[in-house]
Design a protein around this motif. Structure first.
Motif, PDB file in Angstrom:
ATOM      1  N   ARG A   1       0.699  -1.175   0.043  1.00 24.10           N
ATOM      2  CA  ARG A   1       0.032   0.033   0.090  1.00 24.10           C
ATOM      3  C   ARG A   1       0.931   1.169   0.020  1.00 24.10           C
ATOM      4  O   ARG A   1       1.832   1.287   0.576  1.00 24.10           O
TER       5      ARG A   1
ATOM      6  N   TYR B   1      -0.057   7.510   2.539  1.00 30.06           N
ATOM      7  CA  TYR B   1      -0.710   8.735   2.603  1.00 30.06           C
ATOM      8  C   TYR B   1      -0.831   9.215   3.902  1.00 30.06           C
ATOM      9  O   TYR B   1      -1.845   9.093   4.629  1.00 30.06           O
TER      10      TYR B   1
ATOM     11  N   THR C   1      -4.903  13.457   7.857  1.00 27.41           N
ATOM     12  CA  THR C   1      -5.261  12.165   7.657  1.00 27.41           C
ATOM     13  C   THR C   1      -3.821  11.056   7.865  1.00 27.41           C
ATOM     14  O   THR C   1      -2.865  11.786   7.445  1.00 27.41           O
TER      15      THR C   1
ATOM     16  N   ASN D   1      -3.294   7.043   6.343  1.00 24.84           N
ATOM     17  CA  ASN D   1      -3.790   5.872   5.855  1.00 24.84           C
ATOM     18  C   ASN D   1      -3.199   4.410   6.656  1.00 24.84           C
ATOM     19  O   ASN D   1      -3.671   3.413   6.774  1.00 24.84           O
TER      20      ASN D   1
ATOM     21  N   TRP E   1      -5.547   2.341   9.219  1.00 26.08           N
ATOM     22  CA  TRP E   1      -6.188   1.074   8.532  1.00 26.08           C
ATOM     23  C   TRP E   1      -5.610  -0.113   9.112  1.00 26.08           C
ATOM     24  O   TRP E   1      -6.275  -1.563   9.126  1.00 26.08           O
TER      25      TRP E   1
ATOM     26  N   ASP F   1      -9.492   7.139   8.209  1.00 30.79           N
ATOM     27  CA  ASP F   1      -8.071   7.918   8.093  1.00 30.79           C
ATOM     28  C   ASP F   1      -7.899   9.380   8.754  1.00 30.79           C
ATOM     29  O   ASP F   1      -6.782   9.660   9.306  1.00 30.79           O
TER      30      ASP F   1
ATOM     31  N   SER G   1     -13.343   6.769   3.616  1.00 29.28           N
ATOM     32  CA  SER G   1     -12.040   6.885   3.324  1.00 29.28           C
ATOM     33  C   SER G   1     -11.973   7.917   2.442  1.00 29.28           C
ATOM     34  O   SER G   1     -12.558   7.947   1.204  1.00 29.28           O
TER      35      SER G   1
ATOM     36  N   THR H   1      -8.519   8.352   1.296  1.00 26.77           N
ATOM     37  CA  THR H   1      -7.533   7.777   0.878  1.00 26.77           C
ATOM     38  C   THR H   1      -7.791   7.046  -0.467  1.00 26.77           C
ATOM     39  O   THR H   1      -8.481   6.171  -0.679  1.00 26.77           O
TER      40      THR H   1
ATOM     41  N   LEU I   1      -5.213   1.748   0.615  1.00 24.35           N
ATOM     42  CA  LEU I   1      -6.295   1.217   1.373  1.00 24.35           C
ATOM     43  C   LEU I   1      -6.123  -0.501   1.487  1.00 24.35           C
ATOM     44  O   LEU I   1      -5.407  -1.123   0.309  1.00 24.35           O
TER      45      LEU I   1
END
Length: 296
Positions: A4, A7, A12, A14, A17, A66, A90, A92, A97
């Motif tokens: 992934r 970001y 935010t 990511n 997650w 996020d 999200s 993102t 993700l």
């Protein structure tokens, strides 16, 4: 194992997650800001409940994972404790993700210029002053639009939603759109045929309601109803987060940029769009499935 992209911005992250255990029937609503995210979340909430009067409470029941303003441990614990079918939001791009083979991903897009001008209004309605760097209230020199065109897709720039970030969202979603659990929607199509959007989402989620119930659900998700009941439908509605919950649903119109950009600004935008997208992809990203008529 799929790698992934990172970001990480002032608003935010990511990596949050990583603390979410995805369930096979989870529903992700994925989009750049101001592209119909809350609208699609509301459609999902209405379909999952079958109740047009459901208190959606999107920020709590269908959280934006996020965003860094809530402790991730608390968000993860709340999600884990849910016994009903879950949905999460999200901003993102899909390449940042976790992509589960069974969860459903609903990716929503809008004409980039409409999203940009809607975001201009949005930042004036929220108590986050760092947006003033990108979106000064007094901007006679057009700094905001230059930053929209010059900003990068990641890092600090990403949270300010420059064009590069919107394009990354689209290309990342398009790259996995051949999967049966990834579907792309367009704001213009949702406006043209809200009932058809409900039917499509219901089919993707494996949900069935009677025609009478569906009619009531569709009515609940109309722009006018959501704006009139903004304390119920706006993110964190009724909690005083935004200056005006109603203004979150500002106008719901397309073509917001008409008469607001110079010829040089429009030409610079067109050049960037053409450099990154095929004519077909650009037409869809701007106007949805009715792109030929919309351009005419």
């Amino acid at each position: 194992m799929r790698t992934r992209k990172l970001y990480l911005g002032p608003l935010t992250d990511n990596r949050r997650w990583d603390m979410v255990t995805i369930r096979p029937d989870d529903v992700f609503v994925v989009s750049p800001p101001k592209c119909g995210t809350t609208w699609m979340q509301t459609i999902v909430a209405l379909l999952l409940s079958g109740d047009p009067d459901i208190e959606t409470e999107l920020s709590v029941k269908m959280p934006w994972v996020d965003i860094r303003v809530r402790e991730m441990a608390e968000v993860a614990e709340r999600l884990e404790a849910m016994t009903h079918r879950r949905s999460m939001k999200s901003h993102t791009p899909m390449d940042g993700l976790p992509l589960d083979n069974s969860a459903m991903y609903l990716c929503v897009f809008r004409h980039p210029l409409d999203a940009h001008f809607s975001y201009r209004t949005h930042v004036r309605n929220i108590p986050m002053s760092w947006f003033d760097i990108w979106y000064p209230e007094d901007d006679p020199d057009g700094v905001t639009f230059r930053r929209f065109l010059d900003g990068g897709a990641e890092g600090f720039d990403g949270d300010a939603m420059p064009l590069a970030h919107i394009l990354r969202h689209y290309t990342a979603a398009k790259a996995v759109a051949d999967r049966p659990n990834v579907a792309l929607f367009h704001y213009a199509d949702m406006k043209r045929d809200l009932a058809g959007t409900f039917a499509k989402v219901a089919d993707l989620l494996g949900i069935s309601h009677s025609a009478a119930v569906m009619e009531r659900l569709v009515q609940a998700a109309t722009f006018d109803n959501m704006k009139q009941n903004a304390d119920r439908y706006a993110p964190s509605g009724g909690k005083g987060f935004m200056k005006s919950d109603s203004d979150f649903f500002h106008s719901g119109t397309n073509g917001k940029w008409h008469g607001k950009l110079t010829g040089a600004e429009l030409a610079a935008h067109d050049a960037m769009m053409d450099a990154h997208l095929s004519p077909e992809d650009r037409a869809w990203l701007e106007f949805g499935s009715d792109s030929e008529n919309a351009r005419a």
